[in-house]
Design a protein around this motif. Structure first.
Motif, PDB file in Angstrom:
ATOM      1  N   SER A  88       3.081 -60.864  28.592  1.00 41.42           N
ATOM      2  CA  SER A  88       3.422 -59.578  29.680  1.00 41.42           C
ATOM      3  C   SER A  88       2.398 -59.670  30.667  1.00 41.42           C
ATOM      4  O   SER A  88       2.724 -58.961  32.021  1.00 41.42           O
ATOM      5  CB  SER A  88       3.358 -58.179  28.798  1.00 41.42           C
ATOM      6  N   ASN A  89       1.240 -60.219  30.334  1.00 41.82           N
ATOM      7  CA  ASN A  89       0.125 -60.512  31.493  1.00 41.82           C
ATOM      8  C   ASN A  89       0.860 -61.283  32.726  1.00 41.82           C
ATOM      9  O   ASN A  89       0.577 -61.088  33.615  1.00 41.82           O
ATOM     10  CB  ASN A  89      -0.930 -61.113  30.936  1.00 41.82           C
ATOM     11  N   VAL A  90       1.642 -62.434  32.156  1.00 42.11           N
ATOM     12  CA  VAL A  90       2.306 -63.108  33.092  1.00 42.11           C
ATOM     13  C   VAL A  90       3.361 -62.651  34.052  1.00 42.11           C
ATOM     14  O   VAL A  90       3.470 -62.677  35.233  1.00 42.11           O
ATOM     15  CB  VAL A  90       2.845 -64.445  32.604  1.00 42.11           C
ATOM     16  N   THR A  91       3.861 -61.809  33.313  1.00 47.12           N
ATOM     17  CA  THR A  91       5.442 -61.326  33.726  1.00 47.12           C
ATOM     18  C   THR A  91       5.093 -60.041  34.604  1.00 47.12           C
ATOM     19  O   THR A  91       5.844 -59.956  35.799  1.00 47.12           O
ATOM     20  CB  THR A  91       6.446 -60.811  32.874  1.00 47.12           C
ATOM     21  N   MET A  92       4.079 -59.319  34.331  1.00 49.38           N
ATOM     22  CA  MET A  92       3.842 -58.212  35.291  1.00 49.38           C
ATOM     23  C   MET A  92       3.220 -58.716  36.555  1.00 49.38           C
ATOM     24  O   MET A  92       3.504 -58.338  37.642  1.00 49.38           O
ATOM     25  CB  MET A  92       2.662 -57.104  34.401  1.00 49.38           C
ATOM     26  N   ARG A  93       2.253 -59.737  36.415  1.00 45.38           N
ATOM     27  CA  ARG A  93       1.714 -60.322  37.718  1.00 45.38           C
ATOM     28  C   ARG A  93       3.012 -60.893  38.533  1.00 45.38           C
ATOM     29  O   ARG A  93       2.795 -61.091  39.798  1.00 45.38           O
ATOM     30  CB  ARG A  93       0.786 -61.511  37.392  1.00 45.38           C
ATOM     31  N   ASP A  94       4.126 -61.394  38.088  1.00 45.60           N
ATOM     32  CA  ASP A  94       5.288 -61.903  38.970  1.00 45.60           C
ATOM     33  C   ASP A  94       6.261 -60.797  39.104  1.00 45.60           C
ATOM     34  O   ASP A  94       7.328 -60.920  39.759  1.00 45.60           O
ATOM     35  CB  ASP A  94       6.085 -62.541  37.820  1.00 45.60           C
ATOM     36  N   GLY A  95       5.844 -59.541  39.161  1.00 44.68           N
ATOM     37  CA  GLY A  95       6.366 -58.324  39.733  1.00 44.68           C
ATOM     38  C   GLY A  95       7.545 -57.586  38.515  1.00 44.68           C
ATOM     39  O   GLY A  95       8.163 -56.935  38.980  1.00 44.68           O
ATOM     40  N   TRP A 130       8.601 -55.583  35.134  1.00 42.67           N
ATOM     41  CA  TRP A 130       8.340 -54.392  34.370  1.00 42.67           C
ATOM     42  C   TRP A 130       9.322 -54.633  33.090  1.00 42.67           C
ATOM     43  O   TRP A 130      10.286 -53.748  33.141  1.00 42.67           O
ATOM     44  CB  TRP A 130       8.703 -53.358  34.745  1.00 42.67           C
TER      45      TRP A 130
END
Length: 307
Positions: free
Chosen positions: A121-128, A130
């Motif tokens: 989730s750290n990675v996907t959130m930084r990819d915009g 949710w």
């Protein structure tokens, strides 16, 4: 004056302490092809993980026999040919007490990261993204932690896991360990079968090689998690990746790799893997304790030995 070579770094205050005690200290990494010759001018070698002290290096060093002591700052000594060094009259030791709490906390951190998708989730959130609905995790409380090896680090982890409400089962080659009635001793196979989270705390035996491979993973629960903060070579990375891809294992927390730095991109980039670059002992507190223990080992050795 006794000369100490530190090749992989050491806590600054510990270096200062050695110098204040009258030791000449050199902090310098040397490539394997020159290390042996350099060691002809030193009494003590202090290493961490990066420096490998193999037979050829020992032989070269002893062409001018001055080296008396090799210290591994940490727990494992698989980067040193210990038996051969001892046969040649060089004492080899480590700092087994200093980093136990730090490594145990990192293993627990990987367990939390996997259970609650902190890693991905750290990675996907930084990819915009949710992706809240995708990250329905599990609680550690009520789960079974299986420990392969029950030395200092594993015992620290067992205490922390028990405090979180986990059931702890373990296997160790020496058998049941007294004083840990809160943990259940089992056979190696039973630990594999019962663990929701399996954490490894065993040294790398070059003759035995891999301990957790395809057959051992097959014994584990569907959807179990594997944590390795011990040594990379004890796990078959190919079998681990296969189990992650098939869903046999829900995730893996890995701090150590067969090759370091690792080039296993498939494992590094896997969404169900939490990775760290061999940082088990990389805390301020552990580095301080390691430094203090190394100073004590060196000073005790030369004060109590007849050279």
């Amino acid at each position: 004056m006794y000369r100490v070579l530190i090749t992989d770094g050491m806590e600054a205050k510990a270096v200062e302490k050695l110098r204040s005690l009258g030791y000449e200290v050199v902090e310098q990494y040397y490539e394997p092809e020159v290390l042996g010759e350099v060691l002809q001018e030193f009494d003590v070698l202090v290493v961490r993980s990066a420096t490998k002290v193999r037979k050829n290096i020992i032989d070269k060093a002893l062409e001018k026999p001055r080296l008396k002591l090799i210290i591994r700052g940490g727990v494992g000594v698989d980067n040193i040919d210990v038996a051969y060094a001892m046969e040649r009259g060089i004492k080899v030791t480590n700092t087994p007490n200093a980093s136990s709490a730090s490594v145990a906390e990192l293993a627990l951190a990987h367990m939390f990261a996997l259970a609650r998708f902190v890693n991905i989730s750290n990675v996907t959130m930084r990819d915009g993204k949710w992706e809240k609905k995708k990250y329905e995790g599990i609680e550690l409380a009520g789960k079974t932690l299986g420990l392969i090896g029950f030395g200092r680090i594993a015992r620290e982890l067992a205490k922390k896991a028990s405090a979180l409400g986990m059931k702890v089962v373990y296997y160790d080659i020496v058998g049941k360990i007294e004083g840990y009635d809160c943990c259940e001793y089992c056979s190696f196979e039973d630990v594999l079968k019962r663990a929701d989270f399996l954490s490894l705390h065993i040294p790398l035996d070059k003759q035995k090689g891999t301990i957790i491979g395809k057959d051992e993973i097959a014994l584990m629960k569907e959807g179990a998690y594997l944590i390795n903060c011990a040594r990379g070579g004890v796990v078959c990375e190919e079998a681990l990746l296969e189990a992650l891809n098939s869903g046999k294992l829900a995730g893996a927390g890995i701090d150590v790799f067969v090759e370091e730095p690792t080039k296993n991109e498939a494992l590094l980039s896997h969404r169900n893997v939490s990775v760290t670059p061999h940082i088990g002992a990389q805390t301020i507190e552990a580095q301080t304790r390691i430094g203090e223990e190394i100073v004590n080992i060196i000073d005790d050795f030369f004060r109590n030995s007849v050279i």
